[in-house]
Design a protein around this motif. Structure first.
Motif, PDB file in Angstrom:
ATOM      1  N   TYR A  83      -6.828  -1.236   5.099  1.00 41.67           N
ATOM      2  CA  TYR A  83      -7.922  -1.724   5.948  1.00 41.67           C
ATOM      3  C   TYR A  83      -7.704  -3.183   6.317  1.00 41.67           C
ATOM      4  O   TYR A  83      -7.952  -3.588   7.460  1.00 41.67           O
ATOM      5  CB  TYR A  83      -9.272  -1.563   5.253  1.00 41.67           C
ATOM      6  N   ALA A 117      -5.113  -3.321   8.941  1.00 43.67           N
ATOM      7  CA  ALA A 117      -5.656  -2.855  10.219  1.00 43.67           C
ATOM      8  C   ALA A 117      -6.500  -3.939  10.880  1.00 43.67           C
ATOM      9  O   ALA A 117      -6.413  -4.147  12.104  1.00 43.67           O
ATOM     10  CB  ALA A 117      -6.486  -1.594  10.003  1.00 43.67           C
ATOM     11  N   ILE A 118      -7.303  -4.636  10.091  1.00 48.49           N
ATOM     12  CA  ILE A 118      -8.117  -5.722  10.654  1.00 48.49           C
ATOM     13  C   ILE A 118      -7.227  -6.817  11.222  1.00 48.49           C
ATOM     14  O   ILE A 118      -7.486  -7.344  12.308  1.00 48.49           O
ATOM     15  CB  ILE A 118      -9.077  -6.275   9.581  1.00 48.49           C
ATOM     16  N   ALA A 168      -6.204   1.934  -0.003  1.00 46.77           N
ATOM     17  CA  ALA A 168      -6.991   1.973   1.223  1.00 46.77           C
ATOM     18  C   ALA A 168      -7.480   0.584   1.614  1.00 46.77           C
ATOM     19  O   ALA A 168      -7.475   0.238   2.804  1.00 46.77           O
ATOM     20  CB  ALA A 168      -8.178   2.915   1.042  1.00 46.77           C
ATOM     21  N   ILE A 169      -7.875  -0.212   0.651  1.00 43.66           N
ATOM     22  CA  ILE A 169      -8.352  -1.566   0.952  1.00 43.66           C
ATOM     23  C   ILE A 169      -7.230  -2.410   1.555  1.00 43.66           C
ATOM     24  O   ILE A 169      -7.442  -3.165   2.508  1.00 43.66           O
ATOM     25  CB  ILE A 169      -8.948  -2.218  -0.312  1.00 43.66           C
ATOM     26  N   SER A 197       0.828  -1.206   0.000  1.00 44.82           N
ATOM     27  CA  SER A 197       0.000   0.000   0.000  1.00 44.82           C
ATOM     28  C   SER A 197       0.861   1.254   0.000  1.00 44.82           C
ATOM     29  O   SER A 197       0.548   2.232  -0.693  1.00 44.82           O
ATOM     30  CB  SER A 197      -0.920   0.001   1.210  1.00 44.82           C
ATOM     31  N   ILE A 206      -5.960   2.656   9.450  1.00 44.88           N
ATOM     32  CA  ILE A 206      -7.302   3.118   9.076  1.00 44.88           C
ATOM     33  C   ILE A 206      -7.261   4.590   8.690  1.00 44.88           C
ATOM     34  O   ILE A 206      -7.867   4.999   7.689  1.00 44.88           O
ATOM     35  CB  ILE A 206      -8.299   2.849  10.215  1.00 44.88           C
ATOM     36  N   THR A 236       0.727   5.831   7.371  1.00 43.48           N
ATOM     37  CA  THR A 236       1.131   4.449   7.099  1.00 43.48           C
ATOM     38  C   THR A 236       2.505   4.147   7.668  1.00 43.48           C
ATOM     39  O   THR A 236       2.728   3.075   8.255  1.00 43.48           O
ATOM     40  CB  THR A 236       1.106   4.181   5.587  1.00 43.48           C
ATOM     41  N   ALA A 238     -10.956   6.482   0.263  1.00 41.80           N
ATOM     42  CA  ALA A 238     -11.585   5.415   1.029  1.00 41.80           C
ATOM     43  C   ALA A 238     -11.792   4.097   0.292  1.00 41.80           C
ATOM     44  O   ALA A 238     -11.769   3.048   0.910  1.00 41.80           O
ATOM     45  CB  ALA A 238     -12.914   5.900   1.585  1.00 41.80           C
ATOM     46  N   GLY A 264      -5.733   4.832   5.355  1.00 41.15           N
ATOM     47  CA  GLY A 264      -6.668   4.389   4.329  1.00 41.15           C
ATOM     48  C   GLY A 264      -7.714   5.435   4.011  1.00 41.15           C
ATOM     49  O   GLY A 264      -8.116   5.605   2.862  1.00 41.15           O
ATOM     50  N   LEU A 265      -8.175   6.158   5.032  1.00 38.87           N
ATOM     51  CA  LEU A 265      -9.157   7.213   4.789  1.00 38.87           C
ATOM     52  C   LEU A 265      -8.565   8.351   3.968  1.00 38.87           C
ATOM     53  O   LEU A 265      -9.231   8.910   3.100  1.00 38.87           O
ATOM     54  CB  LEU A 265      -9.698   7.748   6.121  1.00 38.87           C
TER      55      LEU A 265
END
Length: 157
Positions: A125, A128-129, A121-122, A13, A108, A87, A116, A111-112
């Motif tokens: 995310y 982050a998960i 960003a994906i 990313s 997150i 990041t 988004a 990513g925003l």
């Protein structure tokens, strides 16, 4: 605990975000060159005004949209820089498993600011998960059964 998946997603990313930032910077430079007086932009303006296919209102609409695009592209550059910083901060906190929750929050935020629903960003995310859900392995063994802490040969039930 190795966080290889988070590292890979964050690095991919970050690379995509840097490439998008470079492309946006070149777009801003081209638009600034286009809007400068006495350059290629002036020749294009004169060609548009003399072209019989375009009315004067259409030419003014095209030129005003270029001005709006110029101001919007600087906003894109600033947002991408904020995303890169968030990041990198997230990667620092995640790298040696210092604070994965804070790293997830920074991913997150990154990513925003990296638009988004874009690929960058994906990926952030998903990282982050993983930072929020992966727990370190449970290594706390009950020492009362592995070591004999009692003088007698009997152990408690």
């Amino acid at each position: 605990m190795q966080r290889t998946a988070e590292k890979v997603l964050a690095i991919i990313s970050l690379v995509f975000t840097i490439l998008t930032l470079i492309g946006s910077f070149f777009l801003v430079s081209f638009i600034k060159l286009f809007n400068a007086e006495g350059t290629l932009g002036e020749e294009v303006r004169m060609t548009l005004f003399t072209d019989p296919a375009f009315s004067d209102e259409e030419v003014e609409l095209i030129l005003s949209s270029m001005d709006v695009l110029s101001s919007f592209s600087w906003i894109v550059v600033v947002l991408l820089v904020i995303s890169i910083v968030a990041t990198i901060i997230g990667m620092v906190y995640m790298w040696n498993n210092k604070n994965p929750k804070l790293a997830g929050i920074m991913f997150i935020i990154g990513g925003l600011f990296a638009f988004a629903i874009s690929l960058m960003a994906i990926l952030l995310y998903a990282a982050a998960i993983l930072c929020f859900t992966r727990k370190p392995p449970y290594n706390d063994l009950n020492d009362s059964y592995t070591e004999n802490n009692y003088e007698d040969s009997m152990r408690p039930l």
